[in-house]
Design an enzyme around this catalytic site. Structure first.
Site, short mmCIF file in Angstrom:
data_model
loop_
_atom_site.label_atom_id
_atom_site.label_comp_id
_atom_site.label_asym_id
_atom_site.label_seq_id
_atom_site.Cartn_x
_atom_site.Cartn_y
_atom_site.Cartn_z
N ARG A 29 0.82 -1.22 0.00
CA ARG A 29 0.00 0.00 0.00
C ARG A 29 0.85 1.27 0.00
O ARG A 29 0.48 2.27 0.62
CB ARG A 29 -0.96 0.02 1.19
CG ARG A 29 -2.01 -1.06 1.19
CD ARG A 29 -3.11 -0.73 0.18
NE ARG A 29 -4.28 -1.54 0.43
CZ ARG A 29 -5.38 -1.10 1.07
NH1 ARG A 29 -5.47 0.13 1.47
NH2 ARG A 29 -6.38 -1.92 1.25
N ARG A 33 -3.53 7.07 0.72
CA ARG A 33 -4.03 8.30 1.34
C ARG A 33 -3.04 9.00 2.26
O ARG A 33 -3.24 10.17 2.60
CB ARG A 33 -5.32 8.01 2.12
CG ARG A 33 -6.52 7.83 1.20
CD ARG A 33 -7.66 7.17 1.93
NE ARG A 33 -7.28 5.82 2.31
CZ ARG A 33 -8.10 4.94 2.88
NH1 ARG A 33 -9.32 5.27 3.17
NH2 ARG A 33 -7.68 3.73 3.16
N ARG A 42 -6.54 11.55 -6.44
CA ARG A 42 -7.79 10.82 -6.15
C ARG A 42 -8.99 11.75 -6.34
O ARG A 42 -10.01 11.35 -6.89
CB ARG A 42 -7.69 10.31 -4.71
CG ARG A 42 -8.95 9.78 -4.09
CD ARG A 42 -9.15 8.32 -4.46
NE ARG A 42 -10.03 7.68 -3.50
CZ ARG A 42 -11.36 7.85 -3.49
NH1 ARG A 42 -11.93 8.61 -4.38
NH2 ARG A 42 -12.08 7.24 -2.57
N ASP A 79 -6.93 -2.68 -7.39
CA ASP A 79 -7.42 -3.26 -6.14
C ASP A 79 -7.73 -4.73 -6.38
O ASP A 79 -8.01 -5.14 -7.52
CB ASP A 79 -8.68 -2.53 -5.66
CG ASP A 79 -8.96 -2.86 -4.20
OD1 ASP A 79 -8.36 -2.21 -3.32
OD2 ASP A 79 -9.75 -3.79 -3.93
N TYR A 155 -15.11 -11.20 0.38
CA TYR A 155 -15.81 -9.95 0.04
C TYR A 155 -17.01 -10.23 -0.87
O TYR A 155 -18.06 -9.60 -0.74
CB TYR A 155 -14.85 -8.96 -0.64
CG TYR A 155 -13.81 -8.42 0.31
CD1 TYR A 155 -14.10 -7.34 1.15
CD2 TYR A 155 -12.54 -8.99 0.39
CE1 TYR A 155 -13.15 -6.84 2.04
CE2 TYR A 155 -11.58 -8.51 1.27
CZ TYR A 155 -11.90 -7.43 2.09
OH TYR A 155 -10.96 -6.94 2.97
O1 CP3 Z 1 0.03 0.70 -3.27
C1 CP3 Z 1 -0.42 -0.47 -3.38
O2 CP3 Z 1 -0.15 -1.37 -2.56
C2 CP3 Z 1 -1.20 -0.84 -4.63
C3 CP3 Z 1 -2.61 -0.74 -4.58
C4 CP3 Z 1 -3.47 -1.61 -3.67
C5 CP3 Z 1 -4.68 -1.11 -3.11
N1 CP3 Z 1 -5.31 -2.13 -2.50
C6 CP3 Z 1 -5.15 0.28 -3.22
C7 CP3 Z 1 -6.25 0.75 -2.34
C8 CP3 Z 1 -3.37 -2.95 -3.31
C9 CP3 Z 1 -2.25 -3.93 -3.58
C10 CP3 Z 1 -4.55 -3.28 -2.58
C11 CP3 Z 1 -4.84 -4.63 -2.06
C12 CP3 Z 1 -6.06 -4.85 -1.28
N2 CP3 Z 1 -7.30 -4.29 -1.47
C13 CP3 Z 1 -6.17 -5.82 -0.25
C14 CP3 Z 1 -5.06 -6.76 0.18
C15 CP3 Z 1 -4.02 -6.11 1.02
C16 CP3 Z 1 -4.45 -5.65 2.38
O3 CP3 Z 1 -4.28 -4.45 2.66
O4 CP3 Z 1 -4.91 -6.48 3.17
C17 CP3 Z 1 -7.49 -5.77 0.24
C18 CP3 Z 1 -8.06 -6.59 1.36
C19 CP3 Z 1 -8.19 -4.80 -0.55
C20 CP3 Z 1 -9.64 -4.44 -0.46
C21 CP3 Z 1 -9.83 -3.02 -0.09
N3 CP3 Z 1 -9.51 -1.96 -0.90
C22 CP3 Z 1 -10.39 -2.53 1.11
C23 CP3 Z 1 -10.88 -3.37 2.27
C24 CP3 Z 1 -10.40 -1.13 0.99
C25 CP3 Z 1 -11.00 -0.17 1.99
C26 CP3 Z 1 -10.14 0.05 3.14
C27 CP3 Z 1 -9.26 1.23 2.89
O5 CP3 Z 1 -8.05 1.13 3.11
O6 CP3 Z 1 -9.82 2.24 2.48
C28 CP3 Z 1 -9.79 -0.79 -0.25
C29 CP3 Z 1 -9.57 0.58 -0.79
C30 CP3 Z 1 -8.21 0.92 -1.27
N4 CP3 Z 1 -7.40 0.11 -2.03
C31 CP3 Z 1 -7.54 2.17 -1.09
C32 CP3 Z 1 -6.31 2.07 -1.77
C33 CP3 Z 1 -5.26 3.14 -1.91
C34 CP3 Z 1 -8.11 3.39 -0.37
C35 CP3 Z 1 -9.17 3.98 -1.24
C36 CP3 Z 1 -9.28 5.48 -1.24
O7 CP3 Z 1 -8.42 6.18 -1.84
O8 CP3 Z 1 -10.29 5.97 -0.71
#
Ligand code: CP3
Length: 348
Positions: A29, A33, A42, A79, A155
């Site tokens: 990640r 944010r 974003r 994602d 999910y």
């Molecule tokens: O920089 C990176 O690592 C690449 C991008 C990436 C994202 N999500 C961007 C993201 C990667 C590799 C993921 C993987 C992901 N997504 C996982 C597995 C890794 C982990 O953290 O456990 C999971 C479970 C998800 C599902 C997911 N996506 C959730 C549960 C959420 C909401 C929670 C949150 O952090 O907001 C997301 C949203 C998400 N994915 C964001 C980002 C940058 C935040 C969204 C925003 O900008 O509002």
């Protein structure tokens, strides 16, 4: 593991088994944010999925942490939930809740999902990768990724994130033959998706199994290990030079068995394993990545550096990539990330 690491990229050399004084670094990640420039892009992009499906914006946010910190690898911005979206189960991300999907809970709903359109629907993701492979500095590797079938299924069945993954577990326990249909669909679609990522320029793949730890030992093999083993076997055949890292978060004492049976090239260590235990029980099987607690980077300072030093000391005698034990959290001060990278790169 190759005898003669040949890549010019530190990250790929570690995955080939090379032991390095200063480990390659990237953070799960790393785009997100906590970076003001991410929040800016974003806003411009609109919704979170618009950002994932807009190559202009997705390339930009992938590059932001590389510009700031010079990480050894960039991870595609997307994602894990683009897969259900591409299968015909629309996903949206709601402020304060996270992902929201119409739950799939019956064989009839499952039958409506369609795995044949993944390449077509995720075309913007492949375009992002093609552009990234041209835009990245020469020494920076490009990682593609997907969710592992079990985690994506939690999910799809639950309709959103949950503390215990109860909906998916109950389906798997009550009607394993029905649940198997969902897992098979995900194994196939994820394999197609990852092979297309490799064609578009991904040099390594990471499989995120965030909820691996929620399955009891009696069911871990069938729903976590076996699907990842099948995806890995397909990639080994159709893209043999591309290393695969798996992140079976929460697998605990199952880490070594998981590493062996899935046949992945490396595993990503969560925060629950001591680095010394990981050295003795996991790194003996191949390269490892991890495992600093992301909240230590929020705290920063001496406590963060002491924990990072312990990880480096324990793991740098074998193939090792410095990473966190889970994703960076939004409240992380960007300066603490810079301090941590400086500390790792100057540690002797
Ligand atoms: O920089 C990176 O690592 C690449 C991008 C990436 C994202 N999500 C961007 C993201 C990667 C590799 C993921 C993987 C992901 N997504 C996982 C597995 C890794 C982990 O953290 O456990 C999971 C479970 C998800 C599902 C997911 N996506 C959730 C549960 C959420 C909401 C929670 C949150 O952090 O907001 C997301 C949203 C998400 N994915 C964001 C980002 C940058 C935040 C969204 C925003 O900008 O509002």
């Amino acid at each position: 593991m190759s005898e003669t690491p040949s890549s010019s990229k530190k990250f790929l050399r570690a995955l080939q088994g090379d032991v390095q004084d200063v480990p390659p670094i990237w953070f799960m990640r790393q785009a997100g944010r906590y970076l003001p420039e991410y929040r800016e892009t974003r806003k411009e992009a609109g919704s979170f999925l618009d950002l994932c499906y807009s190559p202009d914006h997705a390339v930009e946010v992938t590059l932001q942490p590389i510009r700031r910190y010079g990480f050894d690898a960039a991870i595609l911005f997307a994602d894990i939930l683009v897969i259900p979206d591409a299968l015909g189960q629309p996903v949206r991300f709601e402020e304060g809740i996270g992902p929201v999907l119409e739950p799939v809970t019956t064989p009839a709903e499952l039958a409506k999902l369609n795995g044949s359109k993944v390449r077509e629907r995720l075309a913007p993701v492949f375009e992002t990768l093609r552009r990234l492979s041209k835009a990245l500095p020469e020494e920076t590797a490009l990682i593609g990724f997907a969710g592992a079938p079990w985690t994506v299924a939690t999910y799809m069945v639950g309709g959103r994130g949950s503390p215990d993954q109860a909906a998916a577990k109950l389906w798997a326990f009550r009607a394993p033959d029905e649940f198997q249909v969902l897992i098979d669909l995900l194994v196939e679609a994820t394999g197609d998706y990852l092979l297309a990522q490799v064609e578009a320029g991904a040099e390594a793949i990471q499989l995120f199994d965030t909820w691996a730890g929620s399955l009891p030992p009696s069911h871990f093999e069938r729903w976590c290990v076996e699907p990842v083993r099948r995806i890995r076997a397909r990639l080994a055949k159709e893209a043999p030079d591309v290393p695969v890292i798996a992140f079976p978060r929460g697998a605990g004492p199952n880490y070594p068995g998981y590493f062996k049976v899935t046949g992945v090239s490396a595993v990503s260590l969560d925060t629950g394993l001591s680095p010394e235990w990981a050295r003795d029980n996991v790194q003996t099987l191949g390269p490892v990545q991890g495992n600093l607690d992301p909240l230590l980077v929020v705290a920063g300072g001496e406590e963060m550096r002491i924990a990072a030093a312990r990880i480096i000391e324990a793991l740098r005698g074998g193939p090792f990539i410095f990473n966190l034990g889970h994703g960076i959290v939004p409240q992380t001060p960007p300066e603490h990330v810079a301090d941590l990278v400086d500390f790792i790169r100057s540690y002797r």
